[in-house]
Design a protein around this motif. Structure first.
Motif, PDB file in Angstrom:
ATOM      1  N   THR B 113       0.821  -1.224   0.000  1.00 56.38           N
ATOM      2  CA  THR B 113       0.000   0.000   0.000  1.00 56.38           C
ATOM      3  C   THR B 113       0.851   1.268   0.000  1.00 56.38           C
ATOM      4  O   THR B 113       0.372   2.321  -0.383  1.00 56.38           O
ATOM      5  N   HIS B 114       2.112   1.179   0.450  1.00 55.80           N
ATOM      6  CA  HIS B 114       3.044   2.320   0.397  1.00 55.80           C
ATOM      7  C   HIS B 114       4.388   1.916   0.977  1.00 55.80           C
ATOM      8  O   HIS B 114       4.594   0.781   1.358  1.00 55.80           O
ATOM      9  N   MET B 115       5.284   2.878   1.090  1.00 57.10           N
ATOM     10  CA  MET B 115       6.713   2.621   1.337  1.00 57.10           C
ATOM     11  C   MET B 115       7.113   2.305   2.773  1.00 57.10           C
ATOM     12  O   MET B 115       8.237   1.884   3.012  1.00 57.10           O
ATOM     13  N   HIS B 116       6.243   2.511   3.769  1.00 58.96           N
ATOM     14  CA  HIS B 116       6.717   2.471   5.159  1.00 58.96           C
ATOM     15  C   HIS B 116       7.127   1.069   5.618  1.00 58.96           C
ATOM     16  O   HIS B 116       6.511   0.087   5.229  1.00 58.96           O
ATOM     17  N   PRO B 117       8.166   1.017   6.477  1.00 61.27           N
ATOM     18  CA  PRO B 117       8.742  -0.266   6.887  1.00 61.27           C
ATOM     19  C   PRO B 117       7.734  -1.258   7.479  1.00 61.27           C
ATOM     20  O   PRO B 117       7.868  -2.466   7.244  1.00 61.27           O
ATOM     21  N   ASP B 118       6.756  -0.760   8.240  1.00 61.36           N
ATOM     22  CA  ASP B 118       5.795  -1.702   8.838  1.00 61.36           C
ATOM     23  C   ASP B 118       4.967  -2.423   7.776  1.00 61.36           C
ATOM     24  O   ASP B 118       4.369  -3.456   8.050  1.00 61.36           O
ATOM     25  N   HIS B 119       4.973  -1.899   6.549  1.00 65.12           N
ATOM     26  CA  HIS B 119       4.173  -2.488   5.470  1.00 65.12           C
ATOM     27  C   HIS B 119       5.004  -3.272   4.455  1.00 65.12           C
ATOM     28  O   HIS B 119       4.446  -4.066   3.693  1.00 65.12           O
ATOM     29  N   ILE B 120       6.324  -3.039   4.431  1.00 67.80           N
ATOM     30  CA  ILE B 120       7.144  -3.643   3.360  1.00 67.80           C
ATOM     31  C   ILE B 120       8.343  -4.468   3.820  1.00 67.80           C
ATOM     32  O   ILE B 120       8.995  -5.102   2.997  1.00 67.80           O
ATOM     33  N   ALA B 196      -0.458  11.962  -0.381  1.00 66.58           N
ATOM     34  CA  ALA B 196      -1.287  12.182   0.807  1.00 66.58           C
ATOM     35  C   ALA B 196      -0.485  11.701   2.027  1.00 66.58           C
ATOM     36  O   ALA B 196       0.361  12.419   2.529  1.00 66.58           O
ATOM     37  N   HIS B 197      -0.744  10.454   2.484  1.00 65.53           N
ATOM     38  CA  HIS B 197       0.074   9.901   3.573  1.00 65.53           C
ATOM     39  C   HIS B 197       1.541   9.841   3.119  1.00 65.53           C
ATOM     40  O   HIS B 197       2.457  10.188   3.858  1.00 65.53           O
ATOM     41  N   THR B 198       1.751   9.371   1.876  1.00 65.70           N
ATOM     42  CA  THR B 198       3.072   9.393   1.224  1.00 65.70           C
ATOM     43  C   THR B 198       2.809   9.784  -0.230  1.00 65.70           C
ATOM     44  O   THR B 198       1.664  10.047  -0.598  1.00 65.70           O
ATOM     45  N   GLY B 215      -4.895   0.898   3.404  1.00 66.46           N
ATOM     46  CA  GLY B 215      -3.519   1.200   3.798  1.00 66.46           C
ATOM     47  C   GLY B 215      -3.530   2.369   4.769  1.00 66.46           C
ATOM     48  O   GLY B 215      -4.522   2.578   5.483  1.00 66.46           O
ATOM     49  N   ASP B 216      -2.471   3.155   4.784  1.00 61.82           N
ATOM     50  CA  ASP B 216      -2.383   4.242   5.762  1.00 61.82           C
ATOM     51  C   ASP B 216      -3.081   5.517   5.305  1.00 61.82           C
ATOM     52  O   ASP B 216      -2.921   6.567   5.920  1.00 61.82           O
ATOM     53  N   LEU B 217      -3.899   5.423   4.245  1.00 57.27           N
ATOM     54  CA  LEU B 217      -4.779   6.562   3.947  1.00 57.27           C
ATOM     55  C   LEU B 217      -5.851   6.671   5.018  1.00 57.27           C
ATOM     56  O   LEU B 217      -6.493   7.707   5.157  1.00 57.27           O
TER      57      LEU B 217
HETATM   58 ZN    ZN Z   1       2.511   4.522   6.640  1.00 59.38          ZN
END
Ligand code: ZN
Ligand code: ZN
Lengths: 287, 323
Positions: B113-120, B196-198, B215-217
């Motif tokens: 859903t995006h670049m942040h470490p908790d997601h990837i 937005a968030h990223t 995701g983090d939206l």
């Molecule tokens: Zn995030």
């Protein structure tokens, strides 16, 4: 003599120090382990500085905490890409005048964030900007007096926690708006004083070059504002030689002594050789 | 003259760093063993053929395996699509094991859903099983700019053991705007958003159950973090609201929530933050002071307020100064 030697070094030294710090940074990135305790990290920042200062200032003596220069920054970087830093200069403590201030962030890939030259009668006593802080690091401000003395102040900044990285947030927007400028003027509240505050903002990604071209897979060269000069009617107020440790959309707020009512002129040159110019009429209080 | 050479040194220096980091002993076998300790990883069925994991309402730590964001799995008649890989290889392994217990279908897609470490940070586990990794067209660029920093920064925060085998793995299938993936009898719609968030936010919509993986939206409970554009996020609130979903799986917060009511909290927070920051800018208050009080009236509404509010205010200030 002194002046000559220094200006010759101006060009070469920030580069040498960038190189030195790269090696150090790689060491830090690969070698670090365990929890970062404050003692260790101030010590490791000091080690970087110890190796770096010769590249930047040669073997010249650096006087510490003399009050000529002070530096303030938050104890912890909240957003690693935008860490506000304030530098204060006390002209009373340096009667021959202050020629320049260099801002150093030990633990960054390019530790020499910027060198600011101060206009002779510009009367700059406070300068704030925003920097990237990659890791636990001292931020150091080293002022050079007209007589060639070096005075340093330092403050320790803990790296931001979590997922805040020292990178451009909105890259498409940064590319699309590059070169726009904004000048805010904060005229003095009392009409008698001739000191006024300015805030200059320049749209620029000030990129580190750590991104790959999607087609070629080669790293895109670093792209940042290299030179900046701010003057009033041709008289220099402040100029800067900068690097990638200055945050995206470089932002400078400073005070200066107004001379007459000539306009404020700005010229910025980036590493692609693009030149951005702008000027604004002086706003004065009580008009 | 030599400036170019030195600049290139700088760059290749970092390339080396990233490459060496990628070559760290990546022993999936050992990670699987370690995952035995992650028995708390549990998938819940939230609708027909839809499963989700609820992340802890915390910062990423060694104690929580980095498992702080919500993850999803959509099961079709042919294949499974997974939404986000989690904050460690250990979490990703536990996630894959849990999926194996609810379906025998192969995991064909991992959507980031995006670049942040908790997601990837769990991406490597999905590459190992041959899943296609899908992301926003801006995701590879964002990871190039941050990957080495993330690996370094989180080694300190999570410890060597949990970081073992974690790599930055970029998506190979990119979404420009919209993309549909066919899982067999089930289409999921991927949508790329403006910053937005990223600047690389992607949502997943399951057409069968009308479930939105935001995701983090969408943040609920934990304070949203701003790493893209406040104005962009606010500007896209109406478009988000208009999504015809029955429920949402937010990036952080409850495992499912009603839609679009789920957006109300973060929308209010960002409006308050923008209002406070705009006032500070008009008053000429410097960034360093303004961020200490902006958004303060929202403190009691959120977890992790002290961890993220000042950071959000800083990013908001730098953005709103250009209005
Ligand atoms: Zn995030
Ligand atoms: Zn998250």
């Amino acid at each position: 003599m002194q002046n000559h030697a220094y200006s010759g070094r101006q060009l070469a030294l920030p580069l040498a120090s960038v190189f030195a710090a790269i090696i150090l940074t790689i060491g830090t990135l690969l070698g670090s382990s365990g929890a970062a305790n404050a003692q260790q990290t101030t010590a490791s920042s000091d080690r970087i500085w110890h190796d770096l200062k010769g590249d930047v200032f040669g073997d010249r003596a650096i006087l510490v905490d003399t009050g000529v220069v002070r530096i303030e920054a938050p104890k912890r970087a909240q957003d690693a890409a935008i860490v506000p830093v304030d530098i204060y200069l006390d002209p009373a403590k340096a009667p021959d005048g202050i020629k320049s201030v260099t801002l150093i962030i030990d633990a960054n890939p390019a530790p020499v964030a910027a060198t600011f030259q101060l206009g002779k009668d510009a009367g700059v006593t406070h300068l704030s900007t925003r920097v990237r802080v990659n890791d636990y690091s001292y931020l150091r401000a080293i002022a050079e007096t007209q007589g060639g003395q070096l005075h340093m102040a330092q403050t320790f900044v803990k790296a931001s926690g979590g997922c805040s990285a020292p990178a451009v947030k909105n890259q498409d927007e940064a590319n699309a708006t590059m070169g726009q400028m904004k000048l805010r003027q904060f005229p003095p509240k009392e009409t008698m004083t001739k000191t006024e505050e300015l805030q200059l903002m320049i749209r620029h990604p000030n990129n580190s070059g750590l991104q790959r071209d999607p087609l070629t897979q080669y790293f895109i060269p670093a792209h940042f504002v290299q030179k900046l000069s701010i003057s009033q009617a041709g008289q220099p107020i402040l100029s800067m030689e900068g690097g990638i440790s200055i945050s995206e959309d470089p932002n400078f707020r400073f005070d200066f002594t107004v001379h007459g009512n000539g306009e404020i002129q700005v010229e910025a040159i980036d590493t692609d050789g693009k030149t951005f110019r702008n000027q604004w009429p002086l706003e004065t209080a009580g008009l | 003259m030599s400036i170019d050479r030195l600049r290139r040194r700088l760059v290749s220096g970092f390339a080396c760093t990233a490459a060496s980091a990628a070559l760290l002993p990546c022993c999936l076998g050992r990670a699987v063993l370690a995952a035995g300790g992650s028995s708390r990883f549990s998938l819940r069925q939230i609708a027909d053929g839809l499963f989700a994991f609820q992340g802890a309402d915390e910062l990423m730590t060694a104690a929580n395996d980095g498992a702080i964001c919500n993850l999803g799995a959509v099961v079709g008649t042919d294949a499974v699509a997974v939404i986000d890989s989690g904050g460690s290889l250990i979490e990703a392994q536990a996630f894959l094991a849990a999926i194996g217990k609810v379906t025998a279908k192969p995991v064909r897609f991992l959507v980031n859903t995006h670049m942040h470490p908790d997601h990837i940070f769990g991406n490597a586990a999905f590459r190992e099983i041959g899943a296609t990794i899908v992301g926003h067209r801006n995701l590879p660029r964002a990871l190039d700019a941050r990957g080495a920093f993330y690996l370094h920064n989180y080694r300190e925060q999570l410890g060597e053991a949990l970081m073992e085998g974690v790599e930055i793995v970029s998506p190979t299938m990119l979404v420009d705007d919209h993309l549909q993936l066919d899982l067999g009898g089930r289409m999921i719609e991927l949508r790329a958003w403006k910053a937005a968030h990223t600047d690389n936010d992607l949502t997943v919509f399951d057409t069968v159950t009308r479930t939105l993986f935001a995701g983090d939206l969408v943040f609920m409970g934990s304070l949203p973090t701003l790493d893209g554009s406040l104005l962009g996020w606010l500007r896209q609130m109406d478009a988000l609201t208009a999504i015809d979903a029955a429920r949402v799986v937010p990036g952080h917060g409850p495992i499912t929530a009603d839609w679009p009511q789920a957006l109300a909290g973060e929308r209010r927070y960002f409006e308050v933050l923008a209002r406070d920051i705009r006032k500070a800018i008009v008053d000429g208050t410097p960034l360093r002071e303004a961020v200490k009080t902006a958004g303060e009236s929202e403190r009691d509404n959120w977890h992790l307020f002290d961890d993220y509010n000042e950071r959000n205010a800083t990013a908001a200030f730098a953005e709103l100064e250009w209005e």
